[in-house]
Design a protein around this motif. Structure first.
Motif, PDB file in Angstrom:
ATOM      1  N   ALA A  29       0.860  -1.183   0.000  1.00  0.00           N
ATOM      2  CA  ALA A  29       0.000   0.000   0.000  1.00  0.00           C
ATOM      3  C   ALA A  29       0.897   1.233   0.000  1.00  0.00           C
ATOM      4  O   ALA A  29       1.982   1.241   0.589  1.00  0.00           O
ATOM      5  N   TYR A  30       0.419   2.294  -0.672  1.00  0.00           N
ATOM      6  CA  TYR A  30       1.289   3.452  -0.897  1.00  0.00           C
ATOM      7  C   TYR A  30       0.441   4.715  -0.880  1.00  0.00           C
ATOM      8  O   TYR A  30      -0.556   4.818  -1.594  1.00  0.00           O
ATOM      9  N   LEU A  31       0.835   5.674  -0.043  1.00  0.00           N
ATOM     10  CA  LEU A  31       0.094   6.915   0.123  1.00  0.00           C
ATOM     11  C   LEU A  31       0.859   8.064  -0.522  1.00  0.00           C
ATOM     12  O   LEU A  31       2.054   8.252  -0.258  1.00  0.00           O
ATOM     13  N   HIS A  32       0.161   8.807  -1.375  1.00  0.00           N
ATOM     14  CA  HIS A  32       0.761   9.987  -2.013  1.00  0.00           C
ATOM     15  C   HIS A  32      -0.160  11.167  -1.738  1.00  0.00           C
ATOM     16  O   HIS A  32      -1.165  11.363  -2.429  1.00  0.00           O
ATOM     17  N   GLN A  33       0.159  11.949  -0.715  1.00  0.00           N
ATOM     18  CA  GLN A  33      -0.693  13.053  -0.305  1.00  0.00           C
ATOM     19  C   GLN A  33      -0.439  14.293  -1.160  1.00  0.00           C
ATOM     20  O   GLN A  33       0.679  14.531  -1.617  1.00  0.00           O
ATOM     21  N   ASP A  34      -1.506  15.064  -1.373  1.00  0.00           N
ATOM     22  CA  ASP A  34      -1.431  16.279  -2.201  1.00  0.00           C
ATOM     23  C   ASP A  34      -0.830  15.987  -3.571  1.00  0.00           C
ATOM     24  O   ASP A  34      -0.065  16.790  -4.116  1.00  0.00           O
ATOM     25  N   GLY A  35      -1.195  14.850  -4.142  1.00  0.00           N
ATOM     26  CA  GLY A  35      -0.594  14.438  -5.407  1.00  0.00           C
ATOM     27  C   GLY A  35      -1.113  15.216  -6.606  1.00  0.00           C
ATOM     28  O   GLY A  35      -0.354  15.508  -7.530  1.00  0.00           O
ATOM     29  N   LEU A  36      -2.410  15.559  -6.595  1.00  0.00           N
ATOM     30  CA  LEU A  36      -2.981  16.240  -7.755  1.00  0.00           C
ATOM     31  C   LEU A  36      -2.521  17.687  -7.793  1.00  0.00           C
ATOM     32  O   LEU A  36      -2.694  18.435  -6.817  1.00  0.00           O
ATOM     33  N   ARG A  37      -1.964  18.092  -8.904  1.00  0.00           N
ATOM     34  CA  ARG A  37      -1.460  19.459  -9.037  1.00  0.00           C
ATOM     35  C   ARG A  37      -2.574  20.453  -9.365  1.00  0.00           C
ATOM     36  O   ARG A  37      -2.429  21.651  -9.124  1.00  0.00           O
ATOM     37  N   GLY A  38      -3.667  19.972  -9.940  1.00  0.00           N
ATOM     38  CA  GLY A  38      -4.777  20.835 -10.304  1.00  0.00           C
ATOM     39  C   GLY A  38      -5.928  20.719  -9.323  1.00  0.00           C
ATOM     40  O   GLY A  38      -5.850  20.026  -8.300  1.00  0.00           O
ATOM     41  N   ALA A 193      -2.941  -1.830   9.684  1.00  0.00           N
ATOM     42  CA  ALA A 193      -1.547  -1.455   9.412  1.00  0.00           C
ATOM     43  C   ALA A 193      -1.436   0.014   9.039  1.00  0.00           C
ATOM     44  O   ALA A 193      -0.383   0.636   9.220  1.00  0.00           O
ATOM     45  N   LEU A 194      -2.526   0.586   8.511  1.00  0.00           N
ATOM     46  CA  LEU A 194      -2.533   1.989   8.106  1.00  0.00           C
ATOM     47  C   LEU A 194      -3.921   2.571   8.340  1.00  0.00           C
ATOM     48  O   LEU A 194      -4.925   1.963   7.976  1.00  0.00           O
ATOM     49  N   GLU A 195      -3.968   3.745   8.967  1.00  0.00           N
ATOM     50  CA  GLU A 195      -5.203   4.507   9.096  1.00  0.00           C
ATOM     51  C   GLU A 195      -4.903   5.925   8.622  1.00  0.00           C
ATOM     52  O   GLU A 195      -3.976   6.574   9.116  1.00  0.00           O
ATOM     53  N   VAL A 196      -5.666   6.406   7.648  1.00  0.00           N
ATOM     54  CA  VAL A 196      -5.386   7.716   7.081  1.00  0.00           C
ATOM     55  C   VAL A 196      -6.671   8.358   6.594  1.00  0.00           C
ATOM     56  O   VAL A 196      -7.564   7.674   6.080  1.00  0.00           O
ATOM     57  N   ALA A 197      -6.781   9.670   6.794  1.00  0.00           N
ATOM     58  CA  ALA A 197      -7.903  10.435   6.268  1.00  0.00           C
ATOM     59  C   ALA A 197      -7.468  11.072   4.953  1.00  0.00           C
ATOM     60  O   ALA A 197      -6.538  11.887   4.932  1.00  0.00           O
ATOM     61  N   LEU A 198      -8.110  10.684   3.861  1.00  0.00           N
ATOM     62  CA  LEU A 198      -7.788  11.245   2.550  1.00  0.00           C
ATOM     63  C   LEU A 198      -8.569  12.527   2.332  1.00  0.00           C
ATOM     64  O   LEU A 198      -9.781  12.579   2.548  1.00  0.00           O
ATOM     65  N   ARG A 199      -7.858  13.555   1.887  1.00  0.00           N
ATOM     66  CA  ARG A 199      -8.449  14.851   1.561  1.00  0.00           C
ATOM     67  C   ARG A 199      -8.329  15.094   0.066  1.00  0.00           C
ATOM     68  O   ARG A 199      -7.548  14.419  -0.606  1.00  0.00           O
ATOM     69  N   PRO A 200      -9.095  16.041  -0.478  1.00  0.00           N
ATOM     70  CA  PRO A 200      -9.042  16.273  -1.923  1.00  0.00           C
ATOM     71  C   PRO A 200      -7.612  16.457  -2.430  1.00  0.00           C
ATOM     72  O   PRO A 200      -6.842  17.255  -1.886  1.00  0.00           O
ATOM     73  N   GLY A 201      -7.274  15.677  -3.458  1.00  0.00           N
ATOM     74  CA  GLY A 201      -5.933  15.697  -4.030  1.00  0.00           C
ATOM     75  C   GLY A 201      -5.041  14.582  -3.558  1.00  0.00           C
ATOM     76  O   GLY A 201      -3.971  14.339  -4.141  1.00  0.00           O
ATOM     77  N   ASP A 202      -5.443  13.862  -2.489  1.00  0.00           N
ATOM     78  CA  ASP A 202      -4.655  12.728  -1.999  1.00  0.00           C
ATOM     79  C   ASP A 202      -4.934  11.483  -2.837  1.00  0.00           C
ATOM     80  O   ASP A 202      -6.039  11.301  -3.360  1.00  0.00           O
ATOM     81  N   VAL A 203      -3.930  10.603  -2.909  1.00  0.00           N
ATOM     82  CA  VAL A 203      -4.050   9.346  -3.651  1.00  0.00           C
ATOM     83  C   VAL A 203      -3.533   8.218  -2.772  1.00  0.00           C
ATOM     84  O   VAL A 203      -2.471   8.334  -2.151  1.00  0.00           O
ATOM     85  N   LEU A 204      -4.277   7.138  -2.727  1.00  0.00           N
ATOM     86  CA  LEU A 204      -3.887   5.944  -1.980  1.00  0.00           C
ATOM     87  C   LEU A 204      -3.910   4.758  -2.920  1.00  0.00           C
ATOM     88  O   LEU A 204      -4.919   4.509  -3.580  1.00  0.00           O
ATOM     89  N   PRO A 207      -2.539  -2.694  -3.493  1.00  0.00           N
ATOM     90  CA  PRO A 207      -2.461  -3.865  -4.363  1.00  0.00           C
ATOM     91  C   PRO A 207      -3.591  -4.836  -4.045  1.00  0.00           C
ATOM     92  O   PRO A 207      -4.207  -4.767  -2.972  1.00  0.00           O
ATOM     93  N   TYR A 208      -3.872  -5.722  -4.978  1.00  0.00           N
ATOM     94  CA  TYR A 208      -4.950  -6.689  -4.765  1.00  0.00           C
ATOM     95  C   TYR A 208      -4.701  -7.493  -3.491  1.00  0.00           C
ATOM     96  O   TYR A 208      -3.580  -7.638  -3.022  1.00  0.00           O
ATOM     97  N   ASN A 209      -5.799  -7.999  -2.910  1.00  0.00           N
ATOM     98  CA  ASN A 209      -5.767  -8.786  -1.674  1.00  0.00           C
ATOM     99  C   ASN A 209      -5.374  -7.952  -0.450  1.00  0.00           C
ATOM    100  O   ASN A 209      -4.876  -8.499   0.544  1.00  0.00           O
ATOM    101  N   THR A 210      -5.606  -6.635  -0.505  1.00  0.00           N
ATOM    102  CA  THR A 210      -5.371  -5.783   0.659  1.00  0.00           C
ATOM    103  C   THR A 210      -6.703  -5.518   1.367  1.00  0.00           C
ATOM    104  O   THR A 210      -7.559  -4.813   0.816  1.00  0.00           O
TER     105      THR A 210
END
Length: 398
Positions: A29-38, A193-204, A207-210
């Motif tokens: 699993a992979y978190l990319h916060q504030d990923g969207l530039r627009g 294993a991970l707890e996160v609040a996604l906000r607009p522009g975040d990407v999580l 992989p399958y079986n998660t």
């Protein structure tokens, strides 16, 4: 619908593309916060979902209404119309959809890339980048609600948060090698294993079986789930064997009779041996190219617009080489056979082949510069054909 949708690039989803593909993709699993530039609302907005309901363009085959992890019956929110023009079947009742949403149901817009131009372009770009089947679904969840129970999916998922906040809970990936859709109880899995609040522009990315679950926080939440079908070695091996088994030496009728079991076993063993020999002799690049071609390929969006542009191509038109694979054979009688994406074979006059071979993906040239010394009419005709095949695209003015 907006006339200028925002189509995020792959690096907006994952950050460092090389790192993601080498270390995270189909692994963690992979978190990319504030990923969207627009502006995330330009990818898809709640107002656009309102438009889809108002225009009656989406039926119950694409819009599901889910509450407490269970689908509500279609008969409760969809019906058919017979009005002026063709009949409309299984049309979502807008007021009924709104009522159920306000009562806590999640609206699930399945395969929204099929009826939203911007998301189609977005999904197609990921399909070409990852060389596999990709589809996009939108989830609109009321504040404080959880649409689905704790589960894991058969495919990889990129979660792209567009509006509101949604809290995600992820557990360690299950050890099964094959994708498996499965439901769980949180008490059986222990602490996430991970707890996160996604906000607009975040990407999580998951992989399958998660195993995962998600709850909208203090406002309605809109997110995309970009579903990426994992490829497997068994798929590649089956494709290679299936291609060989279409040849004449493996054809012929098979008559099964109990008294001939020993004879049939000998014949079967002979054919298995022959198949094993043919597989060992196989040119391994060919099935890999076929599998790549099933995922990749030219952008199919705006083909009518492309056709209009092709009509106006001339020797001054600037074109760009796309990233489709192109393998040239040896010249024969002034003609070169070239294989596109490991599947289509085209015959190209040698002077045109020489011009095309000089270009690598991303290179640009005018049509006359691409084919120097070639008659202008022939150069323009060749450029139009190569644009239709997806090997060239026009560079927009400016």
């Amino acid at each position: 619908m907006t006339s200028d949708p925002y189509v995020p690039a792959f690096d907006e989803l994952v950050g460092d593309t090389a790192h993601f593909l080498e270390h995270e993709y189909q692994r963690n699993a992979y978190l990319h916060q504030d990923g969207l530039r627009g502006d995330p609302s330009r990818v898809l907005s709640v107002a656009e979902l309102d438009d889809l309901l108002t225009l009656r363009t989406v039926g119950s085959e694409y819009l599901r209404i889910v509450k407490g992890g269970k689908d509500e019956p279609e008969s409760a929110y969809a019906r058919s119309y017979t009005e002026f023009g063709p009949p409309l079947n299984n049309v979502i009742q807008r007021d009924e959809a709104y009522r159920r949403f306000h009562d806590g149901s999640t609206l699930v817009w399945g395969y929204i890339d099929r009826y939203h131009a911007g998301l189609h372009r977005f999904t197609e770009s990921l399909r070409r980048r990852l060389n596999t089947t990709v589809a996009t679904t939108a989830f609109l969840t009321p504040a404080g609600q959880q649409g689905f129970d704790l589960h894991c999916d058969l495919a990889d998922v990129f979660v792209v948060q567009l509006s509101g906040t949604k809290r995600w809970y992820l557990w360690d990936r299950r050890p099964d090698a094959r994708p498996k859709r499965e439901s769980f109880r949180s008490e059986d899995l222990g602490k996430p294993a991970l707890e996160v609040a996604l906000r607009p522009g975040d990407v999580l990315y998951m992989p399958y079986n998660t195993p995962h679950a998600a709850v909208a926080e203090d406002s309605m939440s809109l997110h995309l789930s970009v579903i990426v079908q994992p490829r497997s070695w068994s798929e590649l091996l089956l494709q290679a064997a299936r291609k060989l088994l279409q040849e004449d030496e493996f054809a012929g009728a098979l008559y099964l009779e109990g008294s001939r079991q020993e004879e049939l076993a000998d014949q079967f063993a002979q054919r298995l041996g022959r198949l094993a020999t043919r597989l060992r002799e196989l040119e391994v690049a060919e099935p890999i190219q076929r599998l790549l071609a099933q995922g990749g390929g030219p952008d199919s969006v705006k083909t009518l617009e492309q056709a209009r542009r092709e009509e106006h191509v001339d020797t001054t038109t600037e074109v760009e080489r796309t990233d489709l694979s192109l393998v040239f054979g040896e010249p024969e009688d002034g003609v070169v056979k070239a294989t596109v994406s490991g599947t289509s074979v085209i015959a190209v006059p040698e002077p045109l082949a020489e011009g095309l071979a000089r270009l690598t993906p991303g290179d640009r040239s005018s049509v006359s510069g691409l084919f120097p010394g070639v008659h202008p009419d022939d150069a323009v005709d060749a450029a139009r054909v190569l644009m239709k095949l997806g090997l060239l695209r026009e560079v927009p003015p400016g």
